[in-house]
Design a protein around this motif. Sequence first.
Motif, PDB file in Angstrom:
ATOM      1  N   THR A  88       0.822  -1.214   0.000  1.00 52.19           N
ATOM      2  CA  THR A  88       0.000   0.000   0.000  1.00 52.19           C
ATOM      3  C   THR A  88       0.856   1.265   0.000  1.00 52.19           C
ATOM      4  O   THR A  88       0.592   2.217  -0.749  1.00 52.19           O
ATOM      5  CB  THR A  88      -0.947   0.013   1.216  1.00 52.19           C
ATOM      6  OG1 THR A  88      -1.861  -1.088   1.106  1.00 52.19           O
ATOM      7  CG2 THR A  88      -1.744   1.305   1.263  1.00 52.19           C
ATOM      8  N   GLY A  89       1.880   1.294   0.829  1.00 47.78           N
ATOM      9  CA  GLY A  89       2.754   2.471   0.893  1.00 47.78           C
ATOM     10  C   GLY A  89       3.445   2.753  -0.427  1.00 47.78           C
ATOM     11  O   GLY A  89       3.592   3.919  -0.834  1.00 47.78           O
ATOM     12  N   TRP A  90       3.880   1.706  -1.115  1.00 45.04           N
ATOM     13  CA  TRP A  90       4.546   1.880  -2.411  1.00 45.04           C
ATOM     14  C   TRP A  90       3.575   2.451  -3.436  1.00 45.04           C
ATOM     15  O   TRP A  90       3.926   3.336  -4.216  1.00 45.04           O
ATOM     16  CB  TRP A  90       5.094   0.546  -2.914  1.00 45.04           C
ATOM     17  CG  TRP A  90       6.028  -0.148  -1.976  1.00 45.04           C
ATOM     18  CD1 TRP A  90       6.628   0.390  -0.867  1.00 45.04           C
ATOM     19  CD2 TRP A  90       6.468  -1.506  -2.052  1.00 45.04           C
ATOM     20  NE1 TRP A  90       7.411  -0.556  -0.250  1.00 45.04           N
ATOM     21  CE2 TRP A  90       7.339  -1.725  -0.953  1.00 45.04           C
ATOM     22  CE3 TRP A  90       6.221  -2.550  -2.930  1.00 45.04           C
ATOM     23  CZ2 TRP A  90       7.953  -2.958  -0.725  1.00 45.04           C
ATOM     24  CZ3 TRP A  90       6.833  -3.781  -2.713  1.00 45.04           C
ATOM     25  CH2 TRP A  90       7.697  -3.976  -1.616  1.00 45.04           C
ATOM     26  N   ILE A  91       2.362   1.914  -3.434  1.00 51.11           N
ATOM     27  CA  ILE A  91       1.348   2.357  -4.399  1.00 51.11           C
ATOM     28  C   ILE A  91       0.979   3.817  -4.152  1.00 51.11           C
ATOM     29  O   ILE A  91       0.913   4.628  -5.086  1.00 51.11           O
ATOM     30  CB  ILE A  91       0.100   1.454  -4.308  1.00 51.11           C
ATOM     31  CG1 ILE A  91       0.449   0.023  -4.747  1.00 51.11           C
ATOM     32  CG2 ILE A  91      -1.040   2.007  -5.157  1.00 51.11           C
ATOM     33  CD1 ILE A  91      -0.633  -0.999  -4.450  1.00 51.11           C
ATOM     34  N   GLU A  92       0.754   4.157  -2.890  1.00 52.47           N
ATOM     35  CA  GLU A  92       0.352   5.528  -2.563  1.00 52.47           C
ATOM     36  C   GLU A  92       1.464   6.534  -2.834  1.00 52.47           C
ATOM     37  O   GLU A  92       1.199   7.674  -3.237  1.00 52.47           O
ATOM     38  CB  GLU A  92      -0.080   5.597  -1.099  1.00 52.47           C
ATOM     39  CG  GLU A  92      -1.380   4.850  -0.812  1.00 52.47           C
ATOM     40  CD  GLU A  92      -1.772   4.898   0.653  1.00 52.47           C
ATOM     41  OE1 GLU A  92      -0.889   5.219   1.491  1.00 52.47           O
ATOM     42  OE2 GLU A  92      -2.946   4.618   0.970  1.00 52.47           O
ATOM     43  N   GLU A  98      -6.157   6.675  -7.058  1.00 58.94           N
ATOM     44  CA  GLU A  98      -7.109   7.266  -6.124  1.00 58.94           C
ATOM     45  C   GLU A  98      -8.055   6.178  -5.634  1.00 58.94           C
ATOM     46  O   GLU A  98      -8.310   5.196  -6.340  1.00 58.94           O
ATOM     47  CB  GLU A  98      -7.905   8.385  -6.802  1.00 58.94           C
ATOM     48  CG  GLU A  98      -8.685   7.932  -8.025  1.00 58.94           C
ATOM     49  CD  GLU A  98      -9.324   9.094  -8.773  1.00 58.94           C
ATOM     50  OE1 GLU A  98      -9.053  10.248  -8.394  1.00 58.94           O
ATOM     51  OE2 GLU A  98     -10.082   8.847  -9.728  1.00 58.94           O
ATOM     52  N   VAL A  99      -8.552   6.355  -4.420  1.00 57.63           N
ATOM     53  CA  VAL A  99      -9.472   5.391  -3.825  1.00 57.63           C
ATOM     54  C   VAL A  99     -10.900   5.821  -4.137  1.00 57.63           C
ATOM     55  O   VAL A  99     -11.267   6.984  -3.942  1.00 57.63           O
ATOM     56  CB  VAL A  99      -9.265   5.301  -2.299  1.00 57.63           C
ATOM     57  CG1 VAL A  99     -10.278   4.347  -1.679  1.00 57.63           C
ATOM     58  CG2 VAL A  99      -7.850   4.843  -1.982  1.00 57.63           C
ATOM     59  N   LEU A 100     -11.696   4.895  -4.637  1.00 56.79           N
ATOM     60  CA  LEU A 100     -13.088   5.194  -4.972  1.00 56.79           C
ATOM     61  C   LEU A 100     -13.925   5.316  -3.702  1.00 56.79           C
ATOM     62  O   LEU A 100     -13.589   4.744  -2.658  1.00 56.79           O
ATOM     63  CB  LEU A 100     -13.662   4.093  -5.861  1.00 56.79           C
ATOM     64  CG  LEU A 100     -12.960   3.859  -7.208  1.00 56.79           C
ATOM     65  CD1 LEU A 100     -13.641   2.733  -7.968  1.00 56.79           C
ATOM     66  CD2 LEU A 100     -12.963   5.128  -8.035  1.00 56.79           C
ATOM     67  N   ILE A 149      12.691   2.397 -11.578  1.00 59.51           N
ATOM     68  CA  ILE A 149      12.833   1.136 -10.848  1.00 59.51           C
ATOM     69  C   ILE A 149      11.949   1.231  -9.612  1.00 59.51           C
ATOM     70  O   ILE A 149      12.201   2.035  -8.711  1.00 59.51           O
ATOM     71  CB  ILE A 149      14.297   0.875 -10.444  1.00 59.51           C
ATOM     72  CG1 ILE A 149      15.163   0.659 -11.692  1.00 59.51           C
ATOM     73  CG2 ILE A 149      14.389  -0.341  -9.518  1.00 59.51           C
ATOM     74  CD1 ILE A 149      16.643   0.489 -11.390  1.00 59.51           C
ATOM     75  N   THR A 150      10.906   0.450  -9.572  1.00 61.14           N
ATOM     76  CA  THR A 150       9.953   0.491  -8.465  1.00 61.14           C
ATOM     77  C   THR A 150      10.421  -0.405  -7.316  1.00 61.14           C
ATOM     78  O   THR A 150      11.283  -1.272  -7.499  1.00 61.14           O
ATOM     79  CB  THR A 150       8.573   0.013  -8.936  1.00 61.14           C
ATOM     80  OG1 THR A 150       8.680  -1.370  -9.336  1.00 61.14           O
ATOM     81  CG2 THR A 150       8.069   0.840 -10.109  1.00 61.14           C
ATOM     82  N   PRO A 151       9.849  -0.224  -6.118  1.00 57.90           N
ATOM     83  CA  PRO A 151      10.169  -1.136  -5.014  1.00 57.90           C
ATOM     84  C   PRO A 151       9.863  -2.588  -5.372  1.00 57.90           C
ATOM     85  O   PRO A 151      10.566  -3.505  -4.929  1.00 57.90           O
ATOM     86  CB  PRO A 151       9.271  -0.637  -3.878  1.00 57.90           C
ATOM     87  CG  PRO A 151       9.055   0.806  -4.178  1.00 57.90           C
ATOM     88  CD  PRO A 151       8.969   0.883  -5.676  1.00 57.90           C
ATOM     89  N   GLU A 152       8.816  -2.794  -6.181  1.00 61.03           N
ATOM     90  CA  GLU A 152       8.484  -4.150  -6.614  1.00 61.03           C
ATOM     91  C   GLU A 152       9.634  -4.776  -7.397  1.00 61.03           C
ATOM     92  O   GLU A 152       9.946  -5.960  -7.244  1.00 61.03           O
ATOM     93  CB  GLU A 152       7.212  -4.132  -7.477  1.00 61.03           C
ATOM     94  CG  GLU A 152       5.924  -3.874  -6.716  1.00 61.03           C
ATOM     95  CD  GLU A 152       5.573  -2.401  -6.585  1.00 61.03           C
ATOM     96  OE1 GLU A 152       4.417  -2.096  -6.258  1.00 61.03           O
ATOM     97  OE2 GLU A 152       6.459  -1.539  -6.810  1.00 61.03           O
ATOM     98  N   MET A 153      10.271  -3.979  -8.251  1.00 60.47           N
ATOM     99  CA  MET A 153      11.386  -4.493  -9.058  1.00 60.47           C
ATOM    100  C   MET A 153      12.598  -4.811  -8.194  1.00 60.47           C
ATOM    101  O   MET A 153      13.287  -5.814  -8.419  1.00 60.47           O
ATOM    102  CB  MET A 153      11.748  -3.475 -10.148  1.00 60.47           C
ATOM    103  CG  MET A 153      10.634  -3.225 -11.155  1.00 60.47           C
ATOM    104  SD  MET A 153      11.064  -1.909 -12.322  1.00 60.47           S
ATOM    105  CE  MET A 153       9.442  -1.508 -13.000  1.00 60.47           C
TER     106      MET A 153
END
Length: 264
Positions: A88-92, A98-100, A149-153
């Motif tokens: 969640t932190g990485w995405i935000e 945005e959250v619906l 380069i994302t945290p996921e990568m």
Amino acid sequence: MNATPKFLAADAHVDALAVQPLPNSRKIYVEGSTPDIRVPMREISQDDTPTNLGGEKNPAIFVYDCSGPYSDPAVSIDIRKGLPSMRTGWIESRGDTEVLSDLSSEYGRQQAANPELAGMRFPELARTPRRAKAGMNVTQMHYARQGIITPEMEFIAIRENNNRTAYLESLKQTGPLGDKLATMMNRQHPGQNYGANLQNEITPEFVRSEIARGRAIIPNNINHPESEPMIIGRNFLVKINANIGNSALGSSIHEEVEKMTWAI
């Protein structure tokens, strides 16, 4: 055909065998560039090799571990609460979603309001959907093609290496034979690669480049922040993937939860 037992969220539980410690091993975490990047692996101990002068020590080996918190004895598993939302932190932090305010599907809203389904719901898992902001692209391929380069990568690069550097160092410390074996493990026969581009060490940049080229994929949906990053591609450990889904004719949610538990 036997009647399918009615599923009740209040009775949902995990098979006790699924969370039992595995023999001669323990779950470890390798930290990345930030404390929130904690990559799980399994450390397996080895017996000593018998010799005429006693026993020759063998260092522990590290293997890919995709069992999630199920195999972590420090974690209490309750499927009614779900898995921690590790991403969640990485995405935000990317600021492109945005959250619906509510479910966007009319069918979803109808089901959410259906009193007959009340016993099947997990109240503590009520999560409002997230979507990309207008004009934004939130795929890992998009980030990769932007040179990001994302945290996921980074997580994936650490996972793919299986703590190999630490293992080779521990192997060298066992003595001359271990040092020789470590040197041999760093050699790779040229052979015929058939177009593959296998690396001695997987770096976050290599992960990014393979995704940008369309040769690998990270199956991480923004609405599943609990999923641990992993990669599928010919130059990585996982080449294929499989999906599990329940059938209206011959399975139940109980059975699907059990299958998923054992599949991972």
